[in-house]
Each structure stands twice: as C-alpha cells, then as structure tokens.
Motif scaffolding. Structure first.
Motif, short mmCIF file in Angstrom:
data_model
loop_
_atom_site.label_atom_id
_atom_site.label_comp_id
_atom_site.label_asym_id
_atom_site.label_seq_id
_atom_site.Cartn_x
_atom_site.Cartn_y
_atom_site.Cartn_z
N GLY A 49 0.84 -1.19 0.00
CA GLY A 49 0.00 0.00 0.00
C GLY A 49 0.87 1.23 0.00
N GLU A 50 0.60 2.15 -0.91
CA GLU A 50 1.35 3.40 -0.99
C GLU A 50 0.46 4.56 -0.55
OE1 GLU A 50 4.41 4.00 -4.29
OE2 GLU A 50 2.88 2.76 -5.23
N ARG A 51 1.07 5.56 0.05
CA ARG A 51 0.32 6.74 0.47
C ARG A 51 -0.03 7.57 -0.76
NH1 ARG A 51 -0.12 9.12 5.37
NH2 ARG A 51 1.68 7.99 6.23
N ILE A 57 -3.47 5.32 2.55
CA ILE A 57 -2.70 4.22 1.96
C ILE A 57 -3.61 3.42 1.04
CG2 ILE A 57 -1.58 2.02 2.45
CD1 ILE A 57 0.26 4.26 3.03
N ILE A 58 -3.22 3.31 -0.21
CA ILE A 58 -3.99 2.56 -1.20
C ILE A 58 -3.28 1.23 -1.45
CG2 ILE A 58 -4.99 2.59 -3.50
CD1 ILE A 58 -6.03 4.77 -1.62
N VAL A 59 -3.96 0.13 -1.12
CA VAL A 59 -3.37 -1.20 -1.28
C VAL A 59 -3.52 -1.66 -2.73
CG1 VAL A 59 -3.39 -3.60 -0.52
CG2 VAL A 59 -3.89 -1.78 1.11
N ARG A 60 -2.42 -2.14 -3.28
CA ARG A 60 -2.44 -2.67 -4.64
C ARG A 60 -1.39 -3.78 -4.74
NH1 ARG A 60 1.28 -0.43 -8.31
NH2 ARG A 60 2.76 1.04 -7.38
N GLN A 86 -7.75 -2.92 6.16
CA GLN A 86 -7.57 -1.47 6.13
C GLN A 86 -7.39 -0.92 7.54
OE1 GLN A 86 -7.28 0.46 3.21
NE2 GLN A 86 -6.46 1.81 4.80
N ILE A 89 -3.89 -1.53 8.55
CA ILE A 89 -3.01 -0.58 7.87
C ILE A 89 -3.04 0.77 8.58
CG2 ILE A 89 -2.70 0.75 5.74
CD1 ILE A 89 -3.52 -1.75 4.20
#
Length: 231
Positions: A49-51, A57-60, A86, A89
């Motif tokens: 996950g990137e901010r 934070i978006i998880v991909r 989430q 996270i």
C-alpha cells in the motif's frame, strides 16, 4: 527458530538485496518485490500500500503464491476482510510499528503489516500472509522488517532515478527547443544579410552605370549595362 533457519533467511535477505539492486526505473518495485517474497521466503500472499496524495494508503499489487487458483486467499468481494485489513493498515500508520492479524475465514491466514518509512515517515505498508493458524513468529517478523527496509530504500532510489530521468528529459527538450529557435534565427539572419548584400550590389551597379552615362557613348553604356547584368 533454529540458527540454521535464521542463517538461511539471512542468505535470502542478501539475495533479495542483490536482486533489488539490479532493478531499474522501468520496473515496478512493488510487483517485483512481491514475486521475490513468494519465491525467496515462501509467502502465500503479499500486497503493498502506498500513500496517495490525499494521505491515505492505497493497497495494490496483490500477489498470491498460486496465481492460477480460482479462489484467492483474499478476493475483492470479501469486503469484511478487506475492511479489517484497512484497519490494520491504519494502525500501522498511526503507530509506525508492525501489526499482525489472524484470519480464520475462509481459511486460516496469518497476516503481518510492516511499515515502510522514508525520512522517519511511514509512506507505504508491506502486507505478507502465510497459511497458518497461529501468528507469524517474531523471528520471521524481524526478517520481514529488514525486507521492508530494503524494499523501501529501493523504492526511494528508483523514485529518485525516475525523477532525475524526467528532469534530464525535460532539459533535453528545452535544449532541443532552444537549438531549433537559434537555428531558425540564424537562418533568418543569413537571409537578411544575403538580401542586404544583394541590395548593396544593385545600388553599387546603378551608381557605376550612372557615372558611366556621363562619359560614355550609348553603345558603350549598353555594353556596360549588359556586363553588369551578367554579373
């Protein structure tokens, strides 16, 4: 955990570091790191996950050990599980430390959420999962923390190289535009100089013919005019 296990995992970390060093800006660090975690450390599930620019934070990059499975460990339609993930996270972001979670549905799955920091700020999270009915051992979590650090350093390096490449490309475009403008200006200047020289030559020719007209016969003047025209 035995010393033999720790030694083996240490060797895998070294291999991981060597592999990450070989990555270039064309490659997706998160996707590559996920494949390596599965290959080197036997992870069953990993994600990153990137901010985002909004701060969340978006998880991909969900990657599974068995990519061909028709029933992945966690699927997009398992909204309750994804909500729990989430929350974990968010806990990682708030605390700056790893969090763990044990899921039992649809099958036992032990998850670990590890922060990836840059300049003392958590800007990404690494999620790893193992098919086991107990929490991931602390010794293994310690290895994953080191792995998260390596991946974070590599992501920072690639981002810097990518930014440098973009700046270089921008400068090259500016130089190209400036060179084109200078070439066009030089061409126009040469045309203007050539035109001015032609005008000066014509004026000088007229002056000579006017001078000759005062002292030469008509036949001599006509011949001189033809000679000048030929020039």
């Amino acid at each position: 955990m035995s010393n033999n296990w720790e030694g083996k995992q240490g060797q895998q970390v070294i291999k991981l570091a060597q592999y990450l060093t070989s990555l270039n800006v064309q490659q997706d660090i998160w996707n590559e790191a996920g494949k390596v975690l599965i290959s080197f450390f036997g992870v069953d599930l990993c994600a990153f996950g990137e901010r985002s620019t909004e701060g969340a934070i978006i998880v991909r990059n969900w990657i599974y050990a068995d990519q061909n499975s028709s029933q992945p460990l966690i699927s997009p339609d398992q909204s309750a599980i994804l909500a729990h993930i989430q929350e974990s996270i968010d806990e990682t972001l708030d605390s700056g430390f790893l969090t763990t979670q044990l899921l039992t549905e649809p099958e036992p799955l032990s998850l670990a959420f590890l922060p990836i920091t840059h300049e003392n700020l958590v800007n990404a999270v690494m999620l790893v999962g193992h098919r086991m009915s107990q929490p991931i051992p602390n010794e293994q979590l310690g290895i994953y923390l080191a792995v998260a650090g390596l991946i974070g350093s590599t992501a920072t390096r690639l981002a810097s190289e990518r930014e440098l490449r973009q700046h270089r490309h921008h400068l090259e475009e500016l130089v190209k535009e400036r060179t084109t403008a200078l070439t066009d200006a030089n061409r126009q200047l040469q045309q203007e100089v050539g035109e001015r020289k032609r005008n000066e030559t014509i004026m000088a020719t007229r002056l000579r013919l006017m001078t000759l007209a005062q002292s030469q016969t008509l036949e001599q003047l006509l011949r001189a005019t033809l000679d000048e025209a030929e020039k």
